[in-house]
Design a protein around this motif. Structure first.
Motif, PDB file in Angstrom:
ATOM      1  N   ALA A 319      26.303  57.407  55.124  1.00 20.73           N
ATOM      2  CA  ALA A 319      25.559  56.611  55.957  1.00 20.73           C
ATOM      3  C   ALA A 319      24.335  57.640  56.500  1.00 20.73           C
ATOM      4  O   ALA A 319      23.279  56.707  56.598  1.00 20.73           O
ATOM      5  CB  ALA A 319      26.474  56.224  57.187  1.00 20.73           C
ATOM      6  N   ALA A 390      22.475  51.353  57.042  1.00 24.57           N
ATOM      7  CA  ALA A 390      23.772  52.475  57.103  1.00 24.57           C
ATOM      8  C   ALA A 390      25.053  52.123  57.481  1.00 24.57           C
ATOM      9  O   ALA A 390      26.011  52.743  56.891  1.00 24.57           O
ATOM     10  CB  ALA A 390      23.150  53.603  58.048  1.00 24.57           C
ATOM     11  N   ALA A 391      25.067  51.048  57.978  1.00 27.06           N
ATOM     12  CA  ALA A 391      26.482  50.632  58.497  1.00 27.06           C
ATOM     13  C   ALA A 391      27.130  49.540  57.727  1.00 27.06           C
ATOM     14  O   ALA A 391      28.200  49.199  57.906  1.00 27.06           O
ATOM     15  CB  ALA A 391      26.157  49.930  59.881  1.00 27.06           C
ATOM     16  N   LEU A 392      26.454  49.202  56.434  1.00 26.26           N
ATOM     17  CA  LEU A 392      26.977  48.255  55.547  1.00 26.26           C
ATOM     18  C   LEU A 392      28.192  48.986  54.928  1.00 26.26           C
ATOM     19  O   LEU A 392      28.102  50.163  54.577  1.00 26.26           O
ATOM     20  CB  LEU A 392      25.795  48.134  54.532  1.00 26.26           C
ATOM     21  CG  LEU A 392      24.559  47.145  54.904  1.00 26.26           C
ATOM     22  CD1 LEU A 392      23.486  46.817  53.787  1.00 26.26           C
ATOM     23  CD2 LEU A 392      25.145  45.619  55.079  1.00 26.26           C
ATOM     24  N   PRO A 394      30.038  49.335  51.667  1.00 24.69           N
ATOM     25  CA  PRO A 394      29.445  49.381  50.199  1.00 24.69           C
ATOM     26  C   PRO A 394      30.182  48.423  49.217  1.00 24.69           C
ATOM     27  O   PRO A 394      29.278  47.791  48.478  1.00 24.69           O
ATOM     28  CB  PRO A 394      30.000  50.668  49.666  1.00 24.69           C
ATOM     29  CG  PRO A 394      30.973  51.153  50.641  1.00 24.69           C
ATOM     30  CD  PRO A 394      30.562  50.674  51.886  1.00 24.69           C
TER      31      PRO A 394
END
Lengths: 401, 233
Positions: A319, A390-392, A394
């Motif tokens: 992240a 970054a918080a997505l 995957p």
């Protein structure tokens, strides 16, 4: 890790040139606006200072009447007498030089060329009061002043228009129908807030009084204050002296006024500084808007690049690396925008300053602050979209269409 | 079964959502996969095969049960630790290729190496070697838009194997390809499995493709229904 993210950020920017440019546009315009405004503002302030100091530093101007106008109705307040001049010279402390001035306007003629100009009748002390320098030739000689001889020192505008390249010193020209000999040329002083200061013919006061004004009155007395003395104190002594000499009763209004050029200097400098700050603040808002623009496009970009982020996460980006990439992208874009903005501001300032008749002053501090501010905008407005990227998750990001 | 499988699922459950709307995708999956195996995972939609693959690929964590991957208890690892595990041991191939657009084949293939922090020279050498392995060495400077679907998928495979992973996870790798391209991709995967020793896990719903695998795992209703030997194995 930083090296990796910097490479990735540059690749992403390079791949999407139009998007990157649009993202940066707000910052470019913002920085360019702020820096141009402040640079020109500083130039204007400097120009005002320059003009004021060209009036003569710390000079008290004594004129009849109140304020700049004659003030109200009634009879015209009397001009000053030569005795007033002597009194000021002898009785006032803190005075460096005193110059009487009478003014007249008229046409100068030389070999068929005409030029309308202003004739100043004064003494050599004037050059000391006003810090005027003679570029060619000389000042008046004492016997020329004493006798009121027909000699003159001309400004550069008069020289250009009347003599058109010919060497004026030693020549005879006609001024208001009287022949006079040019003994000197003043150094260029330029356009002031008070008109073209080079469009003058200076002559001995006695000559002007005798041939043009017809009496021995003095319309203005310039008093240069000694640097060691406070101009306000000298001003009040001067006022006191003049009230006494002009027999003004206690409680009656003065029929003369003393104007301290230092006041104008302070006031005008203050005004332009404030104006610069206001315009700079307005421009700073545009910089802020530019920052929001970056955030906006970065957010859209995060959504648009969701799948890309998913790929990065799937192949093992942590992240922090995704966050760093987006953050570095935002910072690189805003810094790039800042640099382009500074460059545009430089071009704009150099181009506009002559039009505004102000000097171009490159201020390292202003440029540095604007650049650092644009970088800070990248950090601040890039962080939120970067954190979102970054918080997505995957899996969801990969499934995103 | 051999003693030390590379992958071992025990009683793995996965629940999506909470409360009355909760959906149990996996209901207790037990599965062992040996190093060097070629496994095809089959099953109808909603059978839990995609969920299982996400867990096997360390992209997701089980709600219950244990997942042992090369000795790591994946269910106890956080996001970043799993990312590092993927970076180190796993390669991914997707149905939609998922290459970065406007990016050359070589840059796409180099990407995992960048995250590993390898230097430029090594990235280039390994990237070119991987492209060579999938037969696209001469196409290294082409962007995905300039490549056919089959070529794009081969670039994606090169990207997945460039780090020399232990396991290649392929999610419907031939789903977007015609039969001729599909056969080429399957032959490539078989070759990587046989000659490079990469364990291949592949989700597919096409029996023709599953036939390339050594082991076929059938899923139904969140459970492993059956395990059979591949036809061509």
């Amino acid at each position: 890790m930083l090296g990796t993210t910097v490479i990735l950020a540059f690749r992403a920017i390079n791949r999407h040139k139009l998007r990157s440019f649009l993202t940066t546009l707000g910052i470019i315009i913002g920085v360019a606006a702020v820096v141009t405004m402040v640079t020109l503002g500083n130039g204007a302030t400097a120009a005002v200072r320059e003009q004021i100091s060209s009036l003569g530093a710390n000079v008290l101007q004594l004129r009849p009447g109140q304020g700049f106008g004659r003030g109200g109705g009634g009879p015209r307040p009397p001009d000053f007498k030569p005795a007033d001049l002597t009194a000021i010279e002898n009785q006032l402390t803190g005075v460096r030089a005193v110059a009487p001035v009478v003014q007249s306007s008229g046409t100068a003629i030389y070999e068929g060329n005409n030029w309308s100009t202003t004739v100043y009748g004064t003494t050599s002390a004037y050059s000391e009061v006003q810090q005027w320098k003679v570029q060619d030739g000389r000042l008046f000689l004492p016997d020329e002043e004493e006798a009121g001889k027909s000699v003159c020192i001309i400004g550069n505008t008069v020289r250009t228009n009347l003599f058109q390249g010919a060497e004026p010193v030693g020549k005879r020209m006609r001024i208001k129908g009287v022949s006079c000999q040019v003994v000197g040329v003043l150094a260029t002083r330029g356009q002031g807030g008070f008109g073209d200061q080079d469009d003058v013919v200076v002559m001995p006061i006695k000559f002007v009084q005798r041939r043009f004004t017809g009496d021995r009155d003095i319309s203005q007395i310039m008093v240069a204050v000694d640097d060691a003395y406070d101009s306000a104190t000298v001003q009040s002594s001067l006022e006191e002296l003049m009230r006494e000499r002009r027999k003004i009763k206690a409680g009656d209004q003065d029929n003369f006024n003393v104007f301290d050029t230092k006041q104008i200097s302070d006031t005008l400098t203050g005004t332009t500084t404030i104006l610069t700050q206001i315009v700079g603040a307005v421009a700073a808002i545009s910089l802020l808007v530019g920052g929001i623009g970056i955030m906006n496009i970065m957010l859209v970009s995060v959504t648009e690049r969701t799948r890309e982020i998913g790929i990065r996460l799937a192949i093992g980006a942590v992240a922090r690396e995704v966050l760093m990439q987006f953050l570095v992208e935002a910072i690189v874009l805003s810094c790039l925008g800042g640099l382009i903005g500074l460059f545009l501001a430089l071009i704009a300032s150099v181009a506009i300053a002559p039009l505004m008749q102000v000097p171009f002053l490159f201020d390292v501090k202003v440029n540095a602050i604007a650049f650092l501010f644009s970088a800070a905008i990248g950090v601040v407005f890039g962080y939120f979209p970067a954190r979102r990227a970054a918080a997505l998750n995957p899996i969801d990001a990969l499934r995103h269409e | 079964m051999s003693v030390n499988p590379i992958i071992s699922l025990r009683g793995v459950t996965k629940v999506y959502g909470e409360g009355p709307t909760a959906f149990q995708a996996l209901k207790g999956v037990d599965l062992d996969i040996q190093q060097g195996d070629f496994v095809a995972v089959m099953g109808p939609s909603g059978s839990g095969k995609s969920t299982t693959m996400n867990i096997l690929g360390c992209l997701d964590v089980p709600t219950g049960g244990t997942y042992l991957f090369k000795g790591h208890h994946v269910e106890t690892l956080d996001r970043d630790q799993r990312a590092l595990l993927r970076r180190r041991y796993l390669g991914f191939v997707f149905q939609g290729f998922n290459l970065l657009s406007r990016t050359t084949a070589l840059e796409n293939v180099e990407l995992p190496l960048l995250y590993r922090g390898e230097d430029k020279k090594l990235r280039y050498d390994m990237g070119m070697a991987a492209l060579d392995k999938v037969g696209l060495k001469d196409w290294w400077d082409h962007t995905p838009a300039e490549l056919s679907g089959g070529q794009q998928q081969r670039v994606a495979i090169a990207r997945a194997i460039v780090t020399q992973p232990d396991v290649l996870v392929a999610d419907e790798p031939t789903g977007n390809l015609d039969s001729q391209r599909s056969i080429e991709i399957m032959e490539l995967l078989t070759d990587l499995n046989r000659n490079s020793g990469i364990t291949v896990l592949m989700v597919t719903h096409e029996p023709d493709m599953a036939a390339y695998a050594r082991t076929i795992v059938h899923f139904r209703d969140g459970l492993v229904e059956s395990i059979e030997e591949g036809v061509k194995a």
